[in-house]
Design a protein around this motif. Structure first.
Motif, PDB file in Angstrom:
ATOM      1  N   LEU A  28      -6.207 -14.015  -6.376  1.00  0.00           N
ATOM      2  CA  LEU A  28      -4.891 -13.486  -6.733  1.00  0.00           C
ATOM      3  C   LEU A  28      -4.426 -12.432  -5.734  1.00  0.00           C
ATOM      4  O   LEU A  28      -3.264 -12.407  -5.339  1.00  0.00           O
ATOM      5  N   LYS A  29      -5.341 -11.571  -5.318  1.00  0.00           N
ATOM      6  CA  LYS A  29      -4.989 -10.530  -4.350  1.00  0.00           C
ATOM      7  C   LYS A  29      -4.581 -11.156  -3.012  1.00  0.00           C
ATOM      8  O   LYS A  29      -3.612 -10.753  -2.393  1.00  0.00           O
ATOM      9  N   GLU A  30      -5.317 -12.166  -2.587  1.00  0.00           N
ATOM     10  CA  GLU A  30      -4.995 -12.866  -1.338  1.00  0.00           C
ATOM     11  C   GLU A  30      -3.619 -13.528  -1.428  1.00  0.00           C
ATOM     12  O   GLU A  30      -2.822 -13.449  -0.495  1.00  0.00           O
ATOM     13  N   LYS A  31      -3.338 -14.136  -2.553  1.00  0.00           N
ATOM     14  CA  LYS A  31      -2.037 -14.797  -2.754  1.00  0.00           C
ATOM     15  C   LYS A  31      -0.904 -13.779  -2.722  1.00  0.00           C
ATOM     16  O   LYS A  31       0.136 -14.009  -2.109  1.00  0.00           O
TER      17      LYS A  31
ATOM     18  N   GLU B  77      -0.895 -10.892  -1.173  1.00  0.00           N
ATOM     19  CA  GLU B  77      -0.748 -10.412   0.198  1.00  0.00           C
ATOM     20  C   GLU B  77       0.025 -11.413   1.046  1.00  0.00           C
ATOM     21  O   GLU B  77       0.884 -11.039   1.849  1.00  0.00           O
ATOM     22  N   ILE B  78      -0.252 -12.696   0.865  1.00  0.00           N
ATOM     23  CA  ILE B  78       0.465 -13.740   1.618  1.00  0.00           C
ATOM     24  C   ILE B  78       1.939 -13.733   1.230  1.00  0.00           C
ATOM     25  O   ILE B  78       2.810 -13.808   2.099  1.00  0.00           O
ATOM     26  N   GLU B  79       2.245 -13.619  -0.065  1.00  0.00           N
ATOM     27  CA  GLU B  79       3.634 -13.587  -0.508  1.00  0.00           C
ATOM     28  C   GLU B  79       4.349 -12.364   0.035  1.00  0.00           C
ATOM     29  O   GLU B  79       5.507 -12.441   0.439  1.00  0.00           O
TER      30      GLU B  79
ATOM     31  N   THR C  16       8.311 -10.017   3.664  1.00  0.00           N
ATOM     32  CA  THR C  16       8.590  -9.029   4.705  1.00  0.00           C
ATOM     33  C   THR C  16       9.124  -9.707   5.955  1.00  0.00           C
ATOM     34  O   THR C  16      10.094  -9.233   6.558  1.00  0.00           O
ATOM     35  N   GLU C  17       8.524 -10.835   6.344  1.00  0.00           N
ATOM     36  CA  GLU C  17       8.994 -11.552   7.525  1.00  0.00           C
ATOM     37  C   GLU C  17      10.395 -12.120   7.323  1.00  0.00           C
ATOM     38  O   GLU C  17      11.172 -12.231   8.260  1.00  0.00           O
ATOM     39  N   ALA C  18      10.732 -12.466   6.088  1.00  0.00           N
ATOM     40  CA  ALA C  18      12.054 -13.011   5.793  1.00  0.00           C
ATOM     41  C   ALA C  18      13.108 -11.912   5.681  1.00  0.00           C
ATOM     42  O   ALA C  18      14.283 -12.201   5.536  1.00  0.00           O
ATOM     43  N   GLY C  19      12.687 -10.669   5.748  1.00  0.00           N
ATOM     44  CA  GLY C  19      13.639  -9.566   5.680  1.00  0.00           C
ATOM     45  C   GLY C  19      13.916  -9.111   4.268  1.00  0.00           C
ATOM     46  O   GLY C  19      14.873  -8.380   4.030  1.00  0.00           O
TER      47      GLY C  19
END
Length: 135
Positions: free
Chosen positions: A24-27, A29-31, A36-39
């Motif tokens: 869950l923590k990994e998921k 972080e990915i989200e 963040t990359e999408a602004g």
């Protein structure tokens, strides 16, 4: 699943819980990276406006889990005997005390269900349970 929970040692249950928590923590972080990359989240989060705070509050209050739980409980309770008895009791007695007693009683009942579910989740392997149900 109940049989497996009885057979599972405390160490296996702890490892299972840690594994799910790590996934869950990994998921999350990915989200967060994708947003963040999408602004979606500004790099400078020094000041949050009132409107953004209200939007965050509404998203928190009306999360999918909350909505699903509310609908499930509402539909399960709608028109059952306890509701009919509550209506009759409120008609004959003080409406405010009946409301307080009803909310308190239902809160305790639901709280026990949530705590019981949490304890069962610590003992029962979700992956093994779903595999068992599917096969």
């Amino acid at each position: 699943m109940a049989f497996e929970s009885v057979q599972m040692s405390d160490e296996e249950a702890k490892n299972e819980l840690e594994e799910v928590s790590a996934e869950l923590k990994e998921k999350e972080e990915i989200e967060l990276i994708e947003v963040t990359e999408a602004g979606g989240i500004p790099e400078d989060t020094a000041q949050v406006t009132l409107v953004e705070g209200l939007i965050n509050l509404c998203q928190f209050l009306f999360s999918p889990i909350f909505v699903q739980t509310f609908i499930l409980t509402f539909l399960a309770e709608w028109g059952d005997r306890s509701q009919i008895a509550t209506i009759a009791l409120a008609a004959a007695q003080n409406m405010y005390w009946v409301t307080l007693g009803t909310i308190t009683g239902h809160g305790f009942c639901t709280g026990l269900a949530v705590i019981g579910g949490r304890l069962m989740a610590a003992k029962i392997s979700i992956k093994r349970g779903w595999t068992f149900l599917i096969s």
